[in-house]
Enzyme design. Structure first.
Site, mmCIF file in Angstrom:
data_model
loop_
_atom_site.group_PDB
_atom_site.id
_atom_site.type_symbol
_atom_site.label_atom_id
_atom_site.label_comp_id
_atom_site.label_asym_id
_atom_site.label_seq_id
_atom_site.Cartn_x
_atom_site.Cartn_y
_atom_site.Cartn_z
ATOM 1 N N LYS A 52 -102.448 -40.402 -22.424
ATOM 2 C CA LYS A 52 -100.986 -40.389 -22.577
ATOM 3 C C LYS A 52 -100.467 -41.814 -22.819
ATOM 4 O O LYS A 52 -99.621 -42.039 -23.694
ATOM 5 C CB LYS A 52 -100.335 -39.769 -21.323
ATOM 6 C CG LYS A 52 -100.591 -38.263 -21.235
ATOM 7 C CD LYS A 52 -100.234 -37.673 -19.877
ATOM 8 C CE LYS A 52 -100.674 -36.208 -19.791
ATOM 9 N NZ LYS A 52 -100.479 -35.605 -18.472
ATOM 10 N N GLN A 96 -99.037 -37.451 -12.587
ATOM 11 C CA GLN A 96 -100.198 -36.654 -12.989
ATOM 12 C C GLN A 96 -100.611 -35.720 -11.854
ATOM 13 O O GLN A 96 -100.815 -36.153 -10.725
ATOM 14 C CB GLN A 96 -101.360 -37.593 -13.371
ATOM 15 C CG GLN A 96 -102.553 -36.886 -13.950
ATOM 16 C CD GLN A 96 -102.262 -36.196 -15.294
ATOM 17 O OE1 GLN A 96 -101.589 -36.746 -16.153
ATOM 18 N NE2 GLN A 96 -102.765 -34.979 -15.456
ATOM 19 N N ASP A 119 -92.069 -33.857 -17.968
ATOM 20 C CA ASP A 119 -93.083 -32.809 -17.828
ATOM 21 C C ASP A 119 -92.433 -31.426 -17.748
ATOM 22 O O ASP A 119 -93.119 -30.409 -17.864
ATOM 23 C CB ASP A 119 -93.924 -33.043 -16.556
ATOM 24 C CG ASP A 119 -95.283 -33.652 -16.885
ATOM 25 O OD1 ASP A 119 -95.729 -33.510 -18.039
ATOM 26 O OD2 ASP A 119 -95.893 -34.256 -15.984
#
Ligand code: NAD
Length: 288
Positions: A52, A96, A119
């Site tokens: 990412k 994450q 997200d």
């Protein structure tokens, strides 16, 4: 059979994002800035976050990666999120997952400002998605929708079987495929670990989205000829011929299933690439 090529599609979309960032900078607008937080040293998570951050660099975003130790406290993580919530330079925050067991994922997700929730896991984002309002859509399902759109696949009226009901893949995927959009407009069946007749369900599917986390679980005898196969799974299996000692396979028995399908995503090089692409799109959106 046509391969749904996540590398090709994501490269094209990333190129567009890169051009948009260039034009923002020329017009003296802010450079998008993503803050990524990694807790612990899970090797798969390290790889995902690394990819990412690298993609942020590629498209011209600024990125900040914070690494917390495996035994970092929940309070420490929440304080870092609050710091980023209040930092006007940071547009998007991603933590994450999965997190170490002593940290509540719910608390962490609820602490991220919905304005920076790239997200798309915050209850506000999920609620808006359910209602069809503009919001951040979770990256993996959004990436799949972008892939279907790119290949002009008209899913209207199709029966879509989603296997898996996680908050990050199966549940949002089911919702998106049932919405009055294209791609979308499907009749959706959501299957999960307690589904008794998975094979019969799958045999009725025009589209199968497999998000199970079990290597090669969807076999050719479960697939109707001509079905569209979206393989979300990323599973490590031992492979002595590889330097790392493992290779990645999906939830679908690719070699056998590809013969029966009309379209299929490979693993790697399919949905994973689209996920990162969708995250970049959300970050750009957060900066606007
Ligand atoms: P999860 O473990 O949270 O959920 C798995 C789901 O599969 C559960 O809802 C469970 O009910 C269902 N399931 C388990 N066994 C089953 C069975 N025998 N029959 C039917 N359903 C069954 O996993 P997740 O986070 O949704 O991820 C699923 C897979 O997708 C994993 O391999 C993960 O690594 C991968 N993944 C890939 C991406 C990507 O970008 N490609 C993103 C997220 C997750």
């Amino acid at each position: 059979m046509q391969l749904l090529d996540g590398i090709k599609v994501s490269n094209a979309i990333l190129e567009d994002i890169k051009n948009e960032v260039d034009s923002r900078i020329k017009n003296h607008k802010k450079r998008p800035h993503l803050a990524a937080i990694l807790v612990g040293d899970n090797p798969a998570s390290q790889t995902y976050v690394g990819a990412k951050v690298k993609t942020c660099e590629y498209v011209g975003f600024q990125s900040t990666l914070s690494k917390l130790a495996d035994d970092a406290s929940e309070a420490e993580l929440l304080a870092l999120i609050e710091k980023y919530n209040n930092d006007a330079d940071i547009d998007g925050i991603l933590v994450q997952l999965p997190l170490p067991r002593h940290i509540s994922e719910d608390k962490v997700i609820n602490t991220i400002s919905p304005l920076k929730d790239v997200d798309g896991f915050h209850p506000v984002s999920i609620g808006k998605m359910v209602l069809g309002q503009d919001t951040f859509i979770p990256a993996t399902p959004n990436g799949i929708m972008m892939m279907l759109a790119h290949y002009n696949i008209d899913t209207s009226g199709m029966h879509c079987v989603v296997i898996g009901r996680s908050n990050i893949v199966g549940t949002p995927m089911s919702l998106l495929m049932s919405r009055n959009t294209n791609p979308g407009n499907c009749t959706v069946t959501m299957c999960h670990s307690k589904t008794k007749n998975l094979k019969e369900m799958c045999l009725q599917a025009d589209i199968i989205v497999a998000a199970i986390g079990r290597p090669n679980y969807v076999t050719a005898d479960m697939v109707k000829p001509g079905a569209i196969i979206i393989d979300v799974g990323i599973n490590r299996i031992e492979d002595a011929s590889k330097k790392s000692g493992f290779r990645l396979v999906g939830d679908v028995d690719f070699e056998a299933v590809k013969e029966k399908s009309s379209y299929i995503t490979p693993v790697p090089g399919g949905v994973g690439k689209m996920t990162i692409c969708a995250l970049m799109k959300n970050t750009l959106l957060a900066c606007n």
